[in-house]
Design a protein around this motif. Structure first.
Motif, mmCIF file in Angstrom:
data_model
loop_
_atom_site.group_PDB
_atom_site.id
_atom_site.type_symbol
_atom_site.label_atom_id
_atom_site.label_comp_id
_atom_site.label_asym_id
_atom_site.label_seq_id
_atom_site.Cartn_x
_atom_site.Cartn_y
_atom_site.Cartn_z
ATOM 1 N N PHE A 103 73.037 82.649 16.519
ATOM 2 C CA PHE A 103 74.444 82.342 16.788
ATOM 3 C C PHE A 103 74.650 80.860 16.518
ATOM 4 N N ASP A 104 75.893 80.479 16.352
ATOM 5 C CA ASP A 104 76.208 79.067 16.105
ATOM 6 C C ASP A 104 76.382 78.329 17.437
ATOM 7 N N TYR A 105 75.902 77.127 17.459
ATOM 8 C CA TYR A 105 76.108 76.278 18.630
ATOM 9 C C TYR A 105 75.924 74.821 18.229
ATOM 10 N N ASP A 106 76.401 73.929 19.068
ATOM 11 C CA ASP A 106 76.325 72.500 18.823
ATOM 12 C C ASP A 106 75.034 71.948 19.428
ATOM 13 N N ASP A 107 74.050 71.618 18.567
ATOM 14 C CA ASP A 107 72.753 71.190 19.088
ATOM 15 C C ASP A 107 72.754 69.751 19.602
ATOM 16 N N THR A 108 73.908 69.102 19.557
ATOM 17 C CA THR A 108 74.008 67.791 20.217
ATOM 18 C C THR A 108 74.368 67.954 21.693
ATOM 19 N N LYS A 109 74.701 69.200 22.086
ATOM 20 C CA LYS A 109 75.053 69.484 23.477
ATOM 21 C C LYS A 109 74.026 70.370 24.167
ATOM 22 N N GLU A 110 73.480 71.346 23.451
ATOM 23 C CA GLU A 110 72.478 72.226 24.034
ATOM 24 C C GLU A 110 71.560 72.792 22.954
ATOM 25 N N ARG A 111 70.368 73.239 23.364
ATOM 26 C CA ARG A 111 69.403 73.817 22.450
ATOM 27 C C ARG A 111 68.757 75.031 23.108
ATOM 28 N N PHE A 112 68.419 76.016 22.277
ATOM 29 C CA PHE A 112 67.931 77.286 22.794
ATOM 30 C C PHE A 112 66.517 77.588 22.303
ATOM 31 N N TYR A 113 65.765 78.262 23.188
ATOM 32 C CA TYR A 113 64.384 78.615 22.879
ATOM 33 C C TYR A 113 64.104 80.019 23.428
ATOM 34 N N ILE A 114 63.372 80.818 22.671
ATOM 35 C CA ILE A 114 62.942 82.114 23.190
ATOM 36 C C ILE A 114 61.503 82.003 23.660
ATOM 37 N N VAL A 115 61.175 82.783 24.678
ATOM 38 C CA VAL A 115 59.810 82.870 25.187
ATOM 39 C C VAL A 115 59.412 84.333 25.122
ATOM 40 N N ARG A 116 58.489 84.670 24.243
ATOM 41 C CA ARG A 116 58.121 86.064 24.042
ATOM 42 C C ARG A 116 57.294 86.605 25.224
ATOM 43 N N LYS A 117 57.514 87.864 25.524
ATOM 44 C CA LYS A 117 56.765 88.534 26.592
ATOM 45 C C LYS A 117 55.270 88.440 26.327
ATOM 46 N N LYS A 118 54.524 88.072 27.364
ATOM 47 C CA LYS A 118 53.073 87.925 27.240
ATOM 48 C C LYS A 118 52.312 88.802 28.229
ATOM 49 N N ARG A 144 67.630 75.355 26.969
ATOM 50 C CA ARG A 144 67.578 76.658 27.631
ATOM 51 C C ARG A 144 66.438 77.505 27.066
ATOM 52 N N TYR A 145 65.591 78.046 27.951
ATOM 53 C CA TYR A 145 64.472 78.902 27.575
ATOM 54 C C TYR A 145 64.664 80.262 28.248
ATOM 55 N N PHE A 146 64.539 81.341 27.484
ATOM 56 C CA PHE A 146 64.710 82.651 28.101
ATOM 57 C C PHE A 146 63.735 83.673 27.504
ATOM 58 N N LEU A 147 63.315 84.588 28.359
ATOM 59 C CA LEU A 147 62.313 85.594 28.029
ATOM 60 C C LEU A 147 62.899 86.682 27.129
ATOM 61 N N VAL A 148 62.125 87.075 26.097
ATOM 62 C CA VAL A 148 62.532 88.162 25.191
ATOM 63 C C VAL A 148 61.333 89.067 24.950
ATOM 64 N N PHE A 199 55.443 78.381 31.084
ATOM 65 C CA PHE A 199 56.552 79.146 30.505
ATOM 66 C C PHE A 199 57.104 78.434 29.273
ATOM 67 N N VAL A 200 57.347 77.147 29.403
ATOM 68 C CA VAL A 200 57.921 76.358 28.305
ATOM 69 C C VAL A 200 56.947 76.251 27.125
ATOM 70 N N SER A 201 55.646 76.263 27.400
ATOM 71 C CA SER A 201 54.646 76.118 26.332
ATOM 72 C C SER A 201 54.649 77.306 25.367
ATOM 73 N N ARG A 202 55.250 78.421 25.777
ATOM 74 C CA ARG A 202 55.301 79.626 24.939
ATOM 75 C C ARG A 202 56.585 79.694 24.102
ATOM 76 N N ALA A 203 57.393 78.655 24.152
ATOM 77 C CA ALA A 203 58.741 78.704 23.568
ATOM 78 C C ALA A 203 58.760 78.542 22.052
ATOM 79 N N GLU A 204 59.769 79.161 21.450
ATOM 80 C CA GLU A 204 60.062 79.005 20.022
ATOM 81 C C GLU A 204 61.520 78.572 19.900
ATOM 82 N N TYR A 205 61.744 77.486 19.181
ATOM 83 C CA TYR A 205 63.088 76.931 19.030
ATOM 84 C C TYR A 205 63.957 77.827 18.156
ATOM 85 N N ILE A 206 65.209 78.022 18.564
ATOM 86 C CA ILE A 206 66.186 78.787 17.779
ATOM 87 C C ILE A 206 67.192 77.792 17.203
#
Length: 283
Positions: free
Chosen positions: A76-91, A273-277, A63-70
């Motif tokens: 959206f704005d966020y503090d990347d010293t506290k958290e980081r976001f990744y999308i995982v496209r539907k496969k 955080r990784y989430f499916l899109v 799942f994580v191997s399919r991720a793209e960093y946002i």
């Protein structure tokens, strides 16, 4: 006459001593068998869990191997010293992205019928349990009850006795502690009828008490993962196929579930955080 009475009393005492000795021997024999049985169960549980753990690692790794960093400011704005976001496209065809996977505005995970599992030790003061809970993913779990992901069905066993019951709670699984992992699981092919049925079924579980026996299924007592398994079985969905104690490993490796969300906290305390899109999701 007196001698006969003494002999009779002696015989009674002898019979009692003999009976106690026999009972003691039998008790020791049964106790030994019970201990051997429990050791065998523990061995089977450990071996089964160890095998499942490898599959869990593979599921998460894929799942994580399919991720793209946002990057901050892209969506959206966020503090990347506290958290980081990744999308995982539907496969895969079974991956349904028509419902909420992760609401990064309100920070809700999942939608109705989704399962959220953590490997956080609920008894943090007992450190010896950390590795066991991480290994088997038996920390805590909840069943999402609303389409926006705001409410979950849960039960905990480490609160006061009054609160150790099935409750409908705010979804706070987005709150990660250091070292904790969280997995969001979606049921393959879940229908709107299934979701509606969950809303009806959950009412009969509300208020039921916690099951501290774990390896013994009780009709009206549950631990958190067992609760979810039973609610879904009432709806006609089976997710535990080893027909024994339900664990997070069982849920993650089930042929009827797939990952739509994953998060962990790294050594610096940053939450990833990784989430499916959808495949066409634009960033």
């Amino acid at each position: 006459m007196f001698l006969r009475i003494k002999l009779y009393i002696f015989k009674i005492k002898y019979d009692i001593i003999l009976l106690v000795s026999i009972m003691k021997i039998r008790f020791q024999k049964y106790l030994k068998r019970l201990l051997l049985f429990l050791l065998a169960l523990a061995f089977i549980f450990t071996v089964n869990g160890t095998i499942e753990r490898q599959y869990v690692k593979r599921e998460i790794r894929d799942f994580v191997s399919r991720a793209e960093y946002i990057a901050p400011g892209v969506l959206f704005d966020y503090d990347d010293t506290k958290e980081r976001f990744y999308i995982v496209r539907k496969k895969y065809d079974y991956e349904d992205v028509n419902y909420n996977t992760y609401d990064y505005i309100n920070e809700y995970i999942g939608s109705t019928g989704d399962i959220i599992v953590t490997n956080r030790n609920p008894l943090s003061e007992i450190k010896i349990l950390d590795s066991l809970i991480v290994h088997f993913w038996i920390g805590h779990a909840g069943l999402v009850l609303t389409d926006d992901g705001s409410q979950t069905l849960e039960i905990v066993g480490n609160d006061t006795l009054e609160l150790n019951e099935v409750l409908e709670l705010d979804n706070t699984f987005n709150i990660n502690l250091r070292g904790e992992e969280v997995v969001g699981l979606r049921i393959k092919g879940i229908t709107s009828e299934n979701k509606e049925r969950i809303q009806v079924i959950k009412d009969k579980y509300l208020g039921k008490k916690y099951n501290y026996l774990f390896i013994i299924n009780l009709a009206n007592r549950f631990y958190c993962i067992d609760l979810i398994t039973r609610v879904l079985e009432d709806v006609g969905i089976r997710i535990n196929y080893d027909f024994w104690v339900s664990t997070g490993n069982d849920m993650i490796t089930s042929k009827n579930t797939y990952l739509f969300y994953y998060s962990y906290v790294d050594k610096k305390g940053i939450i990833h955080r990784y989430f499916l899109v959808d495949q066409e999701f634009s960033i």
